[in-house]
Design an enzyme around this catalytic site. Structure first.
Site, PDB file in Angstrom:
ATOM      1  N   THR A  11       0.821  -1.217   0.000  1.00 48.34           N
ATOM      2  CA  THR A  11       0.000   0.000   0.000  1.00 48.34           C
ATOM      3  C   THR A  11       0.855   1.267   0.000  1.00 48.34           C
ATOM      4  O   THR A  11       0.657   2.166  -0.820  1.00 48.34           O
ATOM      5  CB  THR A  11      -0.911  -0.011   1.247  1.00 48.34           C
ATOM      6  OG1 THR A  11      -1.686  -1.208   1.204  1.00 48.34           O
ATOM      7  CG2 THR A  11      -1.829   1.185   1.283  1.00 48.34           C
ATOM      8  N   ILE A  12       1.792   1.349   0.909  1.00 49.29           N
ATOM      9  CA  ILE A  12       2.607   2.563   1.036  1.00 49.29           C
ATOM     10  C   ILE A  12       3.741   2.569   0.006  1.00 49.29           C
ATOM     11  O   ILE A  12       3.960   3.573  -0.680  1.00 49.29           O
ATOM     12  CB  ILE A  12       3.172   2.692   2.475  1.00 49.29           C
ATOM     13  CG1 ILE A  12       2.015   2.766   3.495  1.00 49.29           C
ATOM     14  CG2 ILE A  12       4.095   3.905   2.606  1.00 49.29           C
ATOM     15  CD1 ILE A  12       1.065   3.925   3.352  1.00 49.29           C
ATOM     16  N   SER A 139       2.967   7.804  11.617  1.00 45.98           N
ATOM     17  CA  SER A 139       1.795   7.103  11.063  1.00 45.98           C
ATOM     18  C   SER A 139       0.837   8.076  10.373  1.00 45.98           C
ATOM     19  O   SER A 139       0.946   9.296  10.528  1.00 45.98           O
ATOM     20  CB  SER A 139       1.045   6.401  12.199  1.00 45.98           C
ATOM     21  OG  SER A 139       0.358   7.384  12.961  1.00 45.98           O
ATOM     22  N   CYS A 140      -0.123   7.506   9.681  1.00 43.98           N
ATOM     23  CA  CYS A 140      -1.123   8.329   8.988  1.00 43.98           C
ATOM     24  C   CYS A 140      -1.879   9.226   9.965  1.00 43.98           C
ATOM     25  O   CYS A 140      -2.086  10.410   9.712  1.00 43.98           O
ATOM     26  CB  CYS A 140      -2.089   7.431   8.226  1.00 43.98           C
ATOM     27  SG  CYS A 140      -2.640   5.997   9.179  1.00 43.98           S
ATOM     28  N   HIS A 220      -9.808   7.307   7.856  1.00 45.78           N
ATOM     29  CA  HIS A 220     -10.019   7.512   9.299  1.00 45.78           C
ATOM     30  C   HIS A 220     -10.802   8.822   9.471  1.00 45.78           C
ATOM     31  O   HIS A 220     -10.755   9.697   8.603  1.00 45.78           O
ATOM     32  CB  HIS A 220      -8.702   7.728  10.040  1.00 45.78           C
ATOM     33  CG  HIS A 220      -7.713   6.615   9.954  1.00 45.78           C
ATOM     34  ND1 HIS A 220      -7.978   5.337  10.358  1.00 45.78           N
ATOM     35  CD2 HIS A 220      -6.412   6.613   9.563  1.00 45.78           C
ATOM     36  CE1 HIS A 220      -6.896   4.586  10.220  1.00 45.78           C
ATOM     37  NE2 HIS A 220      -5.920   5.338   9.728  1.00 45.78           N
TER      38      HIS A 220
END
Ligand code: NAD
Length: 350
Positions: A11-12, A139-140, A220
């Site tokens: 993903t990243i 982190s995100c 989120h």
């Protein structure tokens, strides 16, 4: 052109690779994956040299028809810097390999902050990563909170941040994650570990966080209450945040009522993979009562850390200073969503 190796192409990693390839001053010298699944197709299509993360899997890649340039060891040797985007915990195992090769490395948010010289967020502490051999892009969620805290702290001072993080259960491709039909306090203990992570960027900030997990994959959502040291108006805060390139203040007229429409908006704008690199703050939710600020922001967990990885590369290697780097990253990726009134006209299809 700085040669950037990407270890971990999920993903990243795949997004970091595409972002690096879009920069004028760096190039992707290779990407390493653990297994020859569909992700390898993307690397080949884009012309990134493909490496096997595990020595005993080289044969499996070749059997699946993928031309493999070597193993991670060889990728590290050809790289001037490595972005490690392997699953949480593996970055820590890999760090000694980068150190032994004398190649600087960027780890991701799941790794412990005490492994690296500094945790990184471009808007908040770009300069701290200057010349570092190892950094960690937070982190995100911490990236999203840091982008918000930095301008508010500078403009008004902050007494206390209280944040409830409603987190997606998993990314769209994480078929094994949950919950499927539940709402989990996660962690159940309060306050959660997310606040201390923000303190790796703002050591003196007073912040308490609570975490939940819900059956969602898109984004989120943060519900914030920030006690300021002064009393700006809601409109002043909206304008301040609107002036930040990596914050998108969602205009009421767009009628975006949640994360589903936000992602649809990104797809309509032809964003790659429908990514939203910016924090998405609902303009209507920005409300100051006395010195208390309230707002909702949505964070696209798969993509908000991508520009930060690009800037961390420049910060560590000295390719550019903060403003220049952030502007280059923003321009090359197309960060900064224009107002509805400024939508560029598309030529009609013949
Ligand atoms: P992912 O599972 O999607 O991708 C990981 C990649 O690493 C895969 O390509 C896998 O094949 C590869 N891999 C597995 N073992 C390896 C090894 N030993 N050596 C090299 N590669 C190996 O994971 P992700 O979601 O991209 O997460 C990567 C990192 O980024 C984690 O630290 C994560 O916490 C962090 N992060 C993830 C998100 C998110 O929402 N996905 C957001 C911010 C930060």
């Amino acid at each position: 052109m700085l040669k950037v190796g990407i270890n971990g192409y999920g993903t990243i990693g795949k997004r970091v690779a595409d972002a690096v390839a879009a920069q004028p001053d760096m190039t992707v010298c290779g990407v390493a994956k653990a297994s020859p699944d569909f992700g390898a197709d993307g690397a080949i299509q884009r012309g990134y040299p493909l490496y096997s993360a595990l020595e005993d899997r080289v044969g499996a890649f070749r059997e699946a028809g993928y031309d493999v340039a070597g193993t991670t060891e060889e990728l590290i040797e050809t790289s001037e810097i490595v972005v490690d985007a392997t699953p949480g915990g593996i970055g820590a195992e890999n760090l000694p390999r980068y150190e032994a090769a004398g190649v600087p490395a960027i780890l991701q948010g799941k790794e412990a902050d005490d492994l690296v010289e500094t945790s990184f967020n471009a808007r908040a502490n770009f300069e701290k990563a200057k010349g570092a051999d190892a950094t960690r892009v937070v982190s995100c969620n911490t990236t999203g909170l840091s982008r918000l805290v930095a301008p508010l702290e500078e403009a008004y001072g902050i007494e206390k941040v209280r944040a409830t993080l409603v987190r997606r259960g998993g990314d769209p491709d994480q078929t094994g994650r949950g919950p499927i039909n539940d709402i989990l306090p996660d962690p159940i203990s309060v306050p959660s570990h997310h606040g201390p992570d923000v303190n790796t960027i703002f050591p003196d900030l007073s912040i308490d966080t609570l975490g939940l997990k819900v059956p969602a994959t898109l984004m989120h959502m943060h519900s914030l209450n920030i006690e300021l040291e002064s009393e700006p108006t809601s409109e002043e805060v909206r304008e301040l945040l609107g002036g930040e390139s990596r914050i998108f203040v969602v205009d009421e007229e767009l009628a975006i009522d949640g994360t589903g429409k936000l992602r649809e908006f990104a797809r309509d704008r032809d964003r790659p993979r429908g990514d939203l690199w910016e924090n998405c703050v609902w303009g209507e939710s920005v409300n100051v009562r006395g010195s208390e600020l309230y707002l909702f922001q949505a964070i696209h967990q798969e993509s908000d850390v991508i520009p930060e990885n690009v800037d961390a590369i420049r910060a560590m290697t000295g390719l550019a200073g903060k403003e220049e780097s952030m502007a280059m990253t923003d321009e090359s990726l197309g960060i900064g969503l224009p107002d509805a009134q400024q939508v560029p006209t598309l030529s009609p299809t013949p």
